[in-house]
Design a protein around this motif. Sequence first.
Motif, PDB file in Angstrom:
ATOM      1  N   SER A  57      29.994  40.064  45.268  1.00 51.57           N
ATOM      2  CA  SER A  57      30.499  38.951  46.079  1.00 51.57           C
ATOM      3  C   SER A  57      31.599  39.467  46.998  1.00 51.57           C
ATOM      4  CB  SER A  57      31.026  37.817  45.198  1.00 51.57           C
ATOM      5  OG  SER A  57      32.129  38.240  44.438  1.00 51.57           O
ATOM      6  N   LYS A  58      31.941  38.642  47.984  1.00 51.67           N
ATOM      7  CA  LYS A  58      32.940  39.104  48.950  1.00 51.67           C
ATOM      8  C   LYS A  58      34.340  39.096  48.334  1.00 51.67           C
ATOM      9  CE  LYS A  58      34.065  34.870  51.375  1.00 51.67           C
ATOM     10  NZ  LYS A  58      34.823  34.642  52.549  1.00 51.67           N
ATOM     11  N   ASP A  59      35.227  39.850  48.958  1.00 51.73           N
ATOM     12  CA  ASP A  59      36.598  39.968  48.465  1.00 51.73           C
ATOM     13  C   ASP A  59      37.302  38.615  48.482  1.00 51.73           C
ATOM     14  OD1 ASP A  59      35.960  42.624  48.470  1.00 51.73           O
ATOM     15  OD2 ASP A  59      37.388  43.204  50.017  1.00 51.73           O
ATOM     16  N   GLU A  60      38.193  38.427  47.519  1.00 46.51           N
ATOM     17  CA  GLU A  60      39.033  37.232  47.483  1.00 46.51           C
ATOM     18  C   GLU A  60      40.456  37.657  47.811  1.00 46.51           C
ATOM     19  OE1 GLU A  60      37.743  34.103  44.314  1.00 46.51           O
ATOM     20  OE2 GLU A  60      37.643  36.075  43.371  1.00 46.51           O
ATOM     21  N   ILE A  61      41.153  36.829  48.586  1.00 47.27           N
ATOM     22  CA  ILE A  61      42.540  37.096  48.944  1.00 47.27           C
ATOM     23  C   ILE A  61      43.385  35.988  48.326  1.00 47.27           C
ATOM     24  CG2 ILE A  61      44.164  37.485  50.837  1.00 47.27           C
ATOM     25  CD1 ILE A  61      41.887  39.458  50.956  1.00 47.27           C
ATOM     26  N   ILE A  62      44.484  36.385  47.664  1.00 46.28           N
ATOM     27  CA  ILE A  62      45.371  35.423  47.009  1.00 46.28           C
ATOM     28  C   ILE A  62      46.791  35.685  47.482  1.00 46.28           C
ATOM     29  CG2 ILE A  62      46.210  34.552  44.782  1.00 46.28           C
ATOM     30  CD1 ILE A  62      43.551  35.770  43.602  1.00 46.28           C
ATOM     31  N   ALA A  63      47.492  34.627  47.893  1.00 48.42           N
ATOM     32  CA  ALA A  63      48.891  34.747  48.329  1.00 48.42           C
ATOM     33  C   ALA A  63      49.770  34.789  47.081  1.00 48.42           C
ATOM     34  CB  ALA A  63      49.281  33.568  49.213  1.00 48.42           C
ATOM     35  N   VAL A  64      50.458  35.913  46.874  1.00 45.31           N
ATOM     36  CA  VAL A  64      51.353  36.060  45.728  1.00 45.31           C
ATOM     37  C   VAL A  64      52.761  36.294  46.261  1.00 45.31           C
ATOM     38  CG1 VAL A  64      51.935  37.484  43.730  1.00 45.31           C
ATOM     39  CG2 VAL A  64      49.569  36.882  44.176  1.00 45.31           C
ATOM     40  N   ASN A  65      53.683  35.481  45.789  1.00 41.32           N
ATOM     41  CA  ASN A  65      55.058  35.536  46.282  1.00 41.32           C
ATOM     42  C   ASN A  65      55.978  36.198  45.274  1.00 41.32           C
ATOM     43  OD1 ASN A  65      54.450  34.213  48.762  1.00 41.32           O
ATOM     44  ND2 ASN A  65      54.260  32.321  47.611  1.00 41.32           N
ATOM     45  N   GLY A  66      55.894  37.525  45.222  1.00 40.57           N
ATOM     46  CA  GLY A  66      56.770  38.285  44.332  1.00 40.57           C
ATOM     47  C   GLY A  66      56.378  38.159  42.877  1.00 40.57           C
ATOM     48  N   GLY A  67      57.076  38.892  42.039  1.00 45.39           N
ATOM     49  CA  GLY A  67      56.809  38.861  40.614  1.00 45.39           C
ATOM     50  C   GLY A  67      56.578  40.261  40.079  1.00 45.39           C
ATOM     51  N   PHE A  68      55.839  40.350  38.970  1.00 38.64           N
ATOM     52  CA  PHE A  68      55.560  41.622  38.319  1.00 38.64           C
ATOM     53  C   PHE A  68      54.087  41.733  37.981  1.00 38.64           C
ATOM     54  CE2 PHE A  68      60.024  41.049  37.634  1.00 38.64           C
ATOM     55  CZ  PHE A  68      60.535  42.338  37.705  1.00 38.64           C
ATOM     56  N   MET A  69      53.593  42.956  37.935  1.00 37.84           N
ATOM     57  CA  MET A  69      52.224  43.215  37.526  1.00 37.84           C
ATOM     58  C   MET A  69      52.262  44.125  36.302  1.00 37.84           C
ATOM     59  SD  MET A  69      49.069  45.083  39.536  1.00 37.84           S
ATOM     60  CE  MET A  69      49.959  46.618  39.780  1.00 37.84           C
ATOM     61  N   GLU A  70      51.503  43.738  35.274  1.00 38.79           N
ATOM     62  CA  GLU A  70      51.348  44.578  34.087  1.00 38.79           C
ATOM     63  C   GLU A  70      49.891  44.996  33.997  1.00 38.79           C
ATOM     64  OE1 GLU A  70      51.846  44.540  29.228  1.00 38.79           O
ATOM     65  OE2 GLU A  70      51.892  42.642  30.303  1.00 38.79           O
ATOM     66  N   VAL A  71      49.658  46.306  33.977  1.00 34.90           N
ATOM     67  CA  VAL A  71      48.305  46.846  33.879  1.00 34.90           C
ATOM     68  C   VAL A  71      48.098  47.350  32.460  1.00 34.90           C
ATOM     69  CG1 VAL A  71      46.696  48.585  34.755  1.00 34.90           C
ATOM     70  CG2 VAL A  71      48.345  47.531  36.311  1.00 34.90           C
ATOM     71  N   ARG A  72      47.039  46.863  31.823  1.00 34.61           N
ATOM     72  CA  ARG A  72      46.620  47.353  30.511  1.00 34.61           C
ATOM     73  C   ARG A  72      45.233  47.977  30.665  1.00 34.61           C
ATOM     74  NH1 ARG A  72      47.610  41.729  27.451  1.00 34.61           N
ATOM     75  NH2 ARG A  72      49.629  41.252  28.383  1.00 34.61           N
ATOM     76  N   LYS A  73      44.695  48.527  29.609  1.00 39.44           N
ATOM     77  CA  LYS A  73      43.404  49.214  29.688  1.00 39.44           C
ATOM     78  C   LYS A  73      42.288  48.330  30.237  1.00 39.44           C
ATOM     79  CE  LYS A  73      40.245  51.759  26.567  1.00 39.44           C
ATOM     80  NZ  LYS A  73      39.386  52.184  27.577  1.00 39.44           N
ATOM     81  N   ASP A  74      42.191  47.099  29.752  1.00 39.49           N
ATOM     82  CA  ASP A  74      41.088  46.223  30.152  1.00 39.49           C
ATOM     83  C   ASP A  74      41.552  44.898  30.777  1.00 39.49           C
ATOM     84  OD1 ASP A  74      42.237  45.247  27.872  1.00 39.49           O
ATOM     85  OD2 ASP A  74      40.361  44.743  26.871  1.00 39.49           O
ATOM     86  N   LYS A  75      42.821  44.840  31.180  1.00 37.18           N
ATOM     87  CA  LYS A  75      43.367  43.577  31.689  1.00 37.18           C
ATOM     88  C   LYS A  75      44.552  43.851  32.604  1.00 37.18           C
ATOM     89  CE  LYS A  75      45.135  39.212  29.834  1.00 37.18           C
ATOM     90  NZ  LYS A  75      45.440  38.479  28.607  1.00 37.18           N
ATOM     91  N   VAL A  76      44.663  43.057  33.669  1.00 40.02           N
ATOM     92  CA  VAL A  76      45.825  43.105  34.557  1.00 40.02           C
ATOM     93  C   VAL A  76      46.405  41.697  34.594  1.00 40.02           C
ATOM     94  CG1 VAL A  76      46.633  43.461  36.912  1.00 40.02           C
ATOM     95  CG2 VAL A  76      44.909  44.990  35.957  1.00 40.02           C
ATOM     96  N   VAL A  77      47.707  41.595  34.325  1.00 37.92           N
ATOM     97  CA  VAL A  77      48.385  40.305  34.372  1.00 37.92           C
ATOM     98  C   VAL A  77      49.442  40.365  35.473  1.00 37.92           C
ATOM     99  CG1 VAL A  77      49.796  38.623  33.122  1.00 37.92           C
ATOM    100  CG2 VAL A  77      48.034  39.929  31.911  1.00 37.92           C
ATOM    101  N   ILE A  78      49.383  39.401  36.381  1.00 32.40           N
ATOM    102  CA  ILE A  78      50.395  39.288  37.423  1.00 32.40           C
ATOM    103  C   ILE A  78      51.215  38.043  37.111  1.00 32.40           C
ATOM    104  CG2 ILE A  78      50.797  38.881  39.874  1.00 32.40           C
ATOM    105  CD1 ILE A  78      48.295  40.618  40.388  1.00 32.40           C
ATOM    106  N   LEU A  79      52.499  38.258  36.854  1.00 34.23           N
ATOM    107  CA  LEU A  79      53.434  37.156  36.616  1.00 34.23           C
ATOM    108  C   LEU A  79      54.148  36.925  37.940  1.00 34.23           C
ATOM    109  CD1 LEU A  79      54.833  38.549  33.266  1.00 34.23           C
ATOM    110  CD2 LEU A  79      53.154  36.731  33.535  1.00 34.23           C
ATOM    111  N   ALA A  80      53.762  35.885  38.648  1.00 36.60           N
ATOM    112  CA  ALA A  80      54.259  35.643  39.994  1.00 36.60           C
ATOM    113  C   ALA A  80      55.212  34.456  40.038  1.00 36.60           C
ATOM    114  CB  ALA A  80      53.090  35.370  40.938  1.00 36.60           C
ATOM    115  N   GLU A  81      56.157  34.520  40.963  1.00 35.17           N
ATOM    116  CA  GLU A  81      57.045  33.374  41.182  1.00 35.17           C
ATOM    117  C   GLU A  81      56.220  32.184  41.649  1.00 35.17           C
ATOM    118  OE1 GLU A  81      60.287  34.684  43.725  1.00 35.17           O
ATOM    119  OE2 GLU A  81      60.386  36.546  42.596  1.00 35.17           O
ATOM    120  N   SER A  82      55.260  32.450  42.545  1.00 38.32           N
ATOM    121  CA  SER A  82      54.273  31.446  42.944  1.00 38.32           C
ATOM    122  C   SER A  82      53.055  32.180  43.466  1.00 38.32           C
ATOM    123  CB  SER A  82      54.829  30.482  43.996  1.00 38.32           C
ATOM    124  OG  SER A  82      55.065  31.158  45.213  1.00 38.32           O
TER     125      SER A  82
END
Length: 134
Positions: A57-82
């Motif tokens: 499928s085509k790429d998705e774009i998401i507006a993320v306004n700061g925060g942190f990204m945690e990368v694990r082996k099988d999962k990525v979590v982005i904790l964003a302000e908004s």
Amino acid sequence: MSTFLLEIVTPERKVYAEQASMISVKGVEGELGILPNHIPLVTPLKIAPITVKKQGSKDEIIAVNGGFMEVRKDKVVILAESAELPEQIDIDRAKAAKERAEKRLAETKQDNVDFKRAEASLQRAVNRISVSGK
């Protein structure tokens, strides 16, 4: 092709939770591309769009306004302000916020706290406008 779970979470809600084959983000140290089985990593993020590549499928774009990204082996979590998906963005509101921020920047001294807040507000508005147009 392998995938990983991408979750984007804000203090209010979970904005996104789907499988991705790659994501591109802008960290404070530069741009990062994350693929499945990436080494563990935690990094602060800039106010910028995130590109999510998915199989078939085509790429998705998401507006993320700061925060942190945690990368694990099988999962990525982005904790964003908004964070907002393109269809959630009120373009008129974003344009009005951009104009207000530009006006405040023109009226305020650079070392002032209001200047820094106006600058961040401008970045968020420009981020929303660019994502809504894609």
